[in-house]
Design an enzyme around this catalytic site. Structure first.
Site, PDB file in Angstrom:
ATOM      1  N   LYS A 212       0.831  -0.960  -0.104  1.00  0.00           N
ATOM      2  CA  LYS A 212      -0.146  -0.032   0.077  1.00  0.00           C
ATOM      3  C   LYS A 212       0.820   1.128  -0.060  1.00  0.00           C
ATOM      4  O   LYS A 212       1.585   1.395   0.912  1.00  0.00           O
ATOM      5  CB  LYS A 212      -0.792   0.186   1.257  1.00  0.00           C
ATOM      6  CG  LYS A 212      -1.802   1.243   1.486  1.00  0.00           C
ATOM      7  CD  LYS A 212      -2.998   1.124   2.343  1.00  0.00           C
ATOM      8  CE  LYS A 212      -3.442   2.492   2.423  1.00  0.00           C
ATOM      9  NZ  LYS A 212      -4.455   2.387   3.806  1.00  0.00           N
ATOM     10  N   LYS A 266      -2.227  -1.391  -3.828  1.00  0.00           N
ATOM     11  CA  LYS A 266      -3.048  -0.171  -3.685  1.00  0.00           C
ATOM     12  C   LYS A 266      -2.290   0.896  -3.721  1.00  0.00           C
ATOM     13  O   LYS A 266      -1.152   1.111  -3.083  1.00  0.00           O
ATOM     14  CB  LYS A 266      -3.884  -0.072  -2.397  1.00  0.00           C
ATOM     15  CG  LYS A 266      -4.753   0.924  -2.071  1.00  0.00           C
ATOM     16  CD  LYS A 266      -5.221   0.418  -1.027  1.00  0.00           C
ATOM     17  CE  LYS A 266      -6.186   1.895  -0.381  1.00  0.00           C
ATOM     18  NZ  LYS A 266      -6.707   1.814   0.959  1.00  0.00           N
TER      19      LYS A 266
HETATM   20  C1  PBG Z   1      -6.868   3.836   5.476  1.00  0.00           C
HETATM   21  C2  PBG Z   1      -7.348   3.343   4.185  1.00  0.00           C
HETATM   22  C3  PBG Z   1      -7.296   4.368   3.003  1.00  0.00           C
HETATM   23  C4  PBG Z   1      -7.865   3.665   1.876  1.00  0.00           C
HETATM   24  C5  PBG Z   1      -8.634   2.460   2.358  1.00  0.00           C
HETATM   25  N1  PBG Z   1      -8.336   2.099   3.796  1.00  0.00           N
HETATM   26  C6  PBG Z   1      -6.914   5.758   2.947  1.00  0.00           C
HETATM   27  C7  PBG Z   1      -5.615   6.087   3.561  1.00  0.00           C
HETATM   28  O1  PBG Z   1      -4.613   5.324   3.721  1.00  0.00           O
HETATM   29  O2  PBG Z   1      -5.502   7.179   3.934  1.00  0.00           O
HETATM   30  C8  PBG Z   1      -8.124   4.514   0.592  1.00  0.00           C
HETATM   31  C9  PBG Z   1      -9.020   3.786  -0.396  1.00  0.00           C
HETATM   32  C10 PBG Z   1      -9.577   4.633  -1.479  1.00  0.00           C
HETATM   33  O3  PBG Z   1      -8.759   5.792  -1.463  1.00  0.00           O
HETATM   34  O4  PBG Z   1     -10.470   4.451  -2.240  1.00  0.00           O
HETATM   35  N2  PBG Z   1      -6.672   2.636   6.340  1.00  0.00           N
END
Ligand code: PBG
Length: 343
Positions: A212, A266
């Site tokens: 991520k 992601k």
């Molecule tokens: C945070 C989380 C995020 C997303 C999913 N879980 C955002 C972040 O890390 O601030 C993003 C998903 C998206 O942008 O569609 N645990």
């Protein structure tokens, strides 16, 4: 330049090329294109992320994500049952926690009556055929918007993992089928696996957000869960540097060793090279998350008439499959499922 000048009628006198290889032959008609098609998108590839909000009969538009709503549990259950009827295999739940319930340690994550736990129980009785994936991370629950516990200006890893383990157990007890840690703390997969097994949840799967990245494409999600207002600073001490690829492979290796059943990359579209490398290196079920900013870009361009939104949606989803992903988390899931059904 003169050599390229043509006069009317010149095309007719163009020399006949003898080409043994004419790739266009296999594209000459719809049946031929279907016959040689290498990749297919199916409803079985789609996971729908759904935003939850307290109350009843509530359906709020997320302003930065046209067509995406925060649903109260009653309406979320209806919308998810419709998606299940279209064949969508699973949903991923994300809460917009009441700001009054957010605190520095994210305590509401451990409340058996929190939005996600109540939604899990409601879904298990109303739509038992759909898989329920819950997010493990503290950001929707902390007053500072970080995924972990903040001490001074550090997100402390090991203390956070202890809380994430308790959060995962809380979700498993509420009936979650798949625990999906998105927090990027070190060692959380092994700790969660051990705790789940110790409590008899050995069949609860873990889908790890293994690679991520610290991305600008999460903006609209933070609007949806209300962390746009709470987040202090950025997440670069725990989420990955967008410049790194080998590091993603090391992260995936660690998570698989620690017991992840599925791994995820992601964001999605800007990281398809990472998806391909992970699939080739590990041959493990690998998902991609087409995140909020990717959805917002396609929708915004389509709303301006700059692209055909429907075609861009399907093309973007197909690209994940071509890259090797076994499935995609996408806000388009119900729309794509309906389009696939229409054929
Ligand atoms: C945070 C989380 C995020 C997303 C999913 N879980 C955002 C972040 O890390 O601030 C993003 C998903 C998206 O942008 O569609 N645990």
């Amino acid at each position: 330049m003169a050599a390229f000048e043509t006069a009317p009628g010149d095309e007719a006198r163009a020399p006949r090329l003898t080409l043994a290889q004419r790739p266009r032959r296999n594209r000459k008609s719809d049946w031929a294109r279907r016959l040689v098609r290498e990749t297919r998108l199916s409803v079985d590839d789609l996971i729908w992320p759904v935003f939850l909000v307290d109350g009843a009969g509530r359906r709020e538009q997320v302003s930065s994500m046209p067509g995406v709503f925060r649903h109260s549990i009653d309406l979320a259950v209806e919308a998810i049952a419709e998606a299940a009827a279209l064949g969508v295999p699973a949903v991923a739940l994300f809460p917009n926690t009441d700001p009054a319930l957010r605190d520095p340690r994210g305590s509401a994550a451990l409340d058996p009556e929190n939005l996600v736990c109540r939604a899990c129980r409601a879904l298990k009785s109303a739509a038992p055929q759909i898989g329920v994936i819950t997010d493990v991370a503290l950001d929707p629950y902390t007053s500072h918007g970080h995924d972990g516990i903040l001490v001074g200006d550090e997100i402390v890893n090991d203390e956070t993992v202890a809380v994430l383990v308790a959060q995962a157990l809380n979700q498993a007890r509420a009936g979650a089928d798949v625990i999906a840690p998105s927090d990027m703390m070190d060692g959380r997969i092994g700790a969660i696996r051990a705790a789940l097994d110790a409590e008899g949840f050995e069949n609860v799967q873990i889908m790890s957000y293994a690679a991520k990245y610290a991305s600008a494409f999460y903006g609209p999600f933070r609007d949806a869960v209300g962390t746009d207002k709470t987040l202090r600073g950025d997440k670069r001490t725990y989420q990955m540097d967008p410049a790194n690829g080998d590091e993603a492979l090391r992260e995936v290796a660690l998570d698989l060793e620690q017991g992840a059943d599925m791994v995820m990359v992601k964001p999605g579209m800007s990281y398809l090279d990472i998806v391909r490398r992970i699939v080739e290196a590990f041959h493990a079920p690998t998902f991609a998350y087409q995140v909020s900013g990717e959805y917002a870009m396609i929708e915004a361009a389509a709303a301006n008439g700059w692209i055909d939104g429907e075609r861009a949606m399907m093309e973007s989803l197909l690209a994940f499959k071509r890259a090797g992903a076994v499935g995609v988390l996408t806000y388009f899931a119900p729309r794509a499922a309906a389009a696939l059904k229409r054929g």
